[in-house]
Enzyme design. Structure first.
Site, PDB file in Angstrom:
ATOM      1  N   GLU A 277       4.675  -9.868   5.294  1.00  0.00           N
ATOM      2  CA  GLU A 277       4.172 -11.152   5.776  1.00  0.00           C
ATOM      3  C   GLU A 277       3.325 -11.848   4.700  1.00  0.00           C
ATOM      4  OE1 GLU A 277       3.552 -12.021  10.457  1.00  0.00           O
ATOM      5  OE2 GLU A 277       1.862 -11.038   9.501  1.00  0.00           O
ATOM      6  N   HIS A 298      18.417  12.956   5.264  1.00  0.00           N
ATOM      7  CA  HIS A 298      19.716  13.220   5.871  1.00  0.00           C
ATOM      8  C   HIS A 298      20.319  11.943   6.436  1.00  0.00           C
ATOM      9  CE1 HIS A 298      19.468  17.670   5.558  1.00  0.00           C
ATOM     10  NE2 HIS A 298      18.202  17.287   5.285  1.00  0.00           N
ATOM     11  N   LYS A 414       9.325 -18.934  16.687  1.00  0.00           N
ATOM     12  CA  LYS A 414       8.525 -19.293  17.868  1.00  0.00           C
ATOM     13  C   LYS A 414       8.968 -20.661  18.391  1.00  0.00           C
ATOM     14  CE  LYS A 414       4.215 -16.934  16.627  1.00  0.00           C
ATOM     15  NZ  LYS A 414       2.848 -17.166  16.199  1.00  0.00           N
TER      16      LYS A 414
HETATM   17  O1  PA5 Z   1      -1.022 -11.058  10.421  1.00  0.00           O
HETATM   18  C1  PA5 Z   1      -1.001 -11.930  11.265  1.00  0.00           C
HETATM   19  O2  PA5 Z   1      -1.799 -12.871  11.231  1.00  0.00           O
HETATM   20  C2  PA5 Z   1      -0.037 -11.880  12.433  1.00  0.00           C
HETATM   21  O3  PA5 Z   1       0.764 -10.754  12.385  1.00  0.00           O
HETATM   22  C3  PA5 Z   1      -0.788 -11.888  13.745  1.00  0.00           C
HETATM   23  O4  PA5 Z   1      -1.670 -10.788  13.760  1.00  0.00           O
HETATM   24  C4  PA5 Z   1       0.144 -11.781  14.937  1.00  0.00           C
HETATM   25  O5  PA5 Z   1       1.056 -12.825  14.888  1.00  0.00           O
HETATM   26  C5  PA5 Z   1      -0.631 -11.824  16.239  1.00  0.00           C
HETATM   27  O6  PA5 Z   1      -1.344 -13.012  16.358  1.00  0.00           O
HETATM   28  P1  PA5 Z   1      -2.511 -13.163  17.425  1.00  0.00           P
HETATM   29  O7  PA5 Z   1      -3.545 -12.154  17.118  1.00  0.00           O
HETATM   30  O8  PA5 Z   1      -3.012 -14.561  17.240  1.00  0.00           O
HETATM   31  O9  PA5 Z   1      -1.909 -12.955  18.789  1.00  0.00           O
END
Ligand code: PA5
Length: 426
Positions: A277, A298, A414
């Site tokens: 990410e 394996h 989303k």
């Molecule tokens: O690293 C990040 O920012 C994302 O993975 C968020 O943690 C994830 O989308 C969850 O978001 P939120 O805590 O707003 O529900």
């Protein structure tokens, strides 16, 4: 606590001689909070300046819950749960005997899974930690509704109120609003710390306290890493430089994080989110992948050894001291011919396997291997390793000249989903 071994990457000298001015300027971007996405560098100082008052309040609430419950439902997705689960598995192992079990919901919309958890907690005393920074993420939001109802139905509104803890933004968002209306205990996710960098905030610390994990030790590990990374010549930056050169100079596309411990599998999942990410944007970045050996020897082991060349390299976590070790029993007849192994413990055999695999993958398979030697597998090591990788990731993102702290690509799915679900405004 982490030793970086580059002897199986054949350009160690290039790493040693990497542009010192560049290292210094990126280091300064991190410590002076002056690079891209610098509003989200709050995690950098967090091991030293975390809110001690809130930490004590979390300890009190966790103790209260530990006296009452058997299961804590951790509601969250991505950075709101992966670090907790990584710590839970790495530190307590996969079959904890502790009185509180952590179960993770809100990271899936699978109705089958949710029903199974509902059935599982039916005859159990449980509490809920609802974790979302934005408070509007769909998956945890709808799962929370289900279990909030279940808790109220089982225990009544008054007890449910005490058993639900919200971990979210200090002032804004739907979850903060809900927690205020319902009177839930609330802990804060700091404004300047994004999900995947938030394990040391209440996001990870509160559920881990409920799980009985020694979070003081965990902080001690993160503080130790902070100190070790003060110098420019540190192993986390060298790791980042090595993977950068493999990617940009030598054209590798995938990094496989390999562990020889099943209880490290969720740690590798946390790592995948951290790097995937943070770096996967602007058409850049390595694809983070993972394997647990011997299991995957394996399966994917065949591809790594003999498949398409120059696509992947491995980063191997070598745990020096296991939590437990056992011996291979001697049997009189030795029908399977394995008595020769009884001179070695399981951990020794596991380690010899690691050495043999590295040699095979590097020398015959021509797959570069970075080795990260971890001293042990406990809360201190977890805290150290998490902070070490976060620093490596920030450094690495700036090497790629991207913003390591946003995730614009996640929004696309989303929007599509909201449109199809006919969410107002989409
Ligand atoms: O690293 C990040 O920012 C994302 O993975 C968020 O943690 C994830 O989308 C969850 O978001 P939120 O805590 O707003 O529900």
């Amino acid at each position: 606590m982490i030793e970086l071994n580059l002897k199986n990457v054949n350009f160690e000298q290039e790493v040693i001689e990497f542009d010192k001015a560049k290292i210094e300027s990126i280091h300064n971007l991190i410590i002076n909070k002056s690079g891209k996405g610098s509003d989200f560098l709050g995690w950098y100082e967090w091991p030293n300046n975390f809110d001690k008052k809130e930490y004590n309040l979390m300890k009190e609430k966790a103790e209260e819950l530990r006296n009452e419950i058997e299961v804590l439902l951790v509601v969250g997705i991505g950075g709101s749960y992966l670090g907790t689960r990584a710590a839970d598995n790495m530190i307590r192992g996969l079959f904890t005997k502790d009185k509180v079990e952590l179960i993770y919901i809100g990271n899936t919309i699978s109705s089958s899974y949710i029903k199974q958890v509902l059935d599982y907690v039916d005859d159990k005393e449980f509490a809920i930690a609802n974790i979302s920074k934005s408070g509007t993420t769909t998956e945890p939001g709808i799962s929370f509704r289900v279990f909030q109802n279940k808790l109220v139905e089982k225990k009544g509104k008054e007890i449910a109120q005490k058993r639900i803890v919200a971990i979210t933004d200090k002032s804004k968002g739907a979850l903060k609003k809900l927690a205020t209306i319902e009177g839930y205990t609330t802990f804060t996710i700091p404004d300047d710390i994004g999900g995947r960098f938030s394990v040391f905030t209440p996001v990870g610390i509160f559920p881990l306290l409920v799980a009985g994990i020694d979070t003081d030790l965990l902080f001690k590990g993160s503080q130790k890493a902070y100190k070790d990374l003060e110098s420019l010549d540190n192993s986390a930056y060298k790791y980042a430089i090595t993977r950068y050169l493999l990617n940009v100079e030598y054209n590798y596309k995938t990094e496989v994080l390999v562990s020889y411990e099943l209880q490290m599998q969720m740690f590798t999942e946390w790592w995948k989110q951290l790097f995937g990410e943070s770096e996967g944007k602007d058409n850049k970045g390595l694809l983070p992948s993972s394997c647990v050996f011997s299991t995957d020897l394996h399966s994917l082991g065949q591809f790594i050894q003999d498949g398409t060349k120059n696509v992947l390299f491995e980063t191997v976590i070598d745990i020096k001291k296991p939590q437990f070790d056992i011996n291979v029993p001697v049997v009189k007849e030795d029908l399977d011919g394995l008595n020769y192994l009884t001179n070695n413990s399981f951990h020794e055999i596991n380690h010899i396997a690691l050495e043999g695999v590295i040699e095979a993958h590097v020398n015959t398979g021509m797959v570069p291997n970075i080795v990260l030697e971890f001293e042990k597998m406990d809360a201190e090591m977890f805290g150290y390793a998490i902070y070490w990788f976060m620093r490596a990731c920030a450094f690495s993102g700036y090497l790629l000249e991207i913003n390591p702290f946003d995730q614009p690509g996640v929004e696309v799915y989303k929007k599509n989903m909201f449109k199809l679900l006919k969410k107002p405004g989409f």
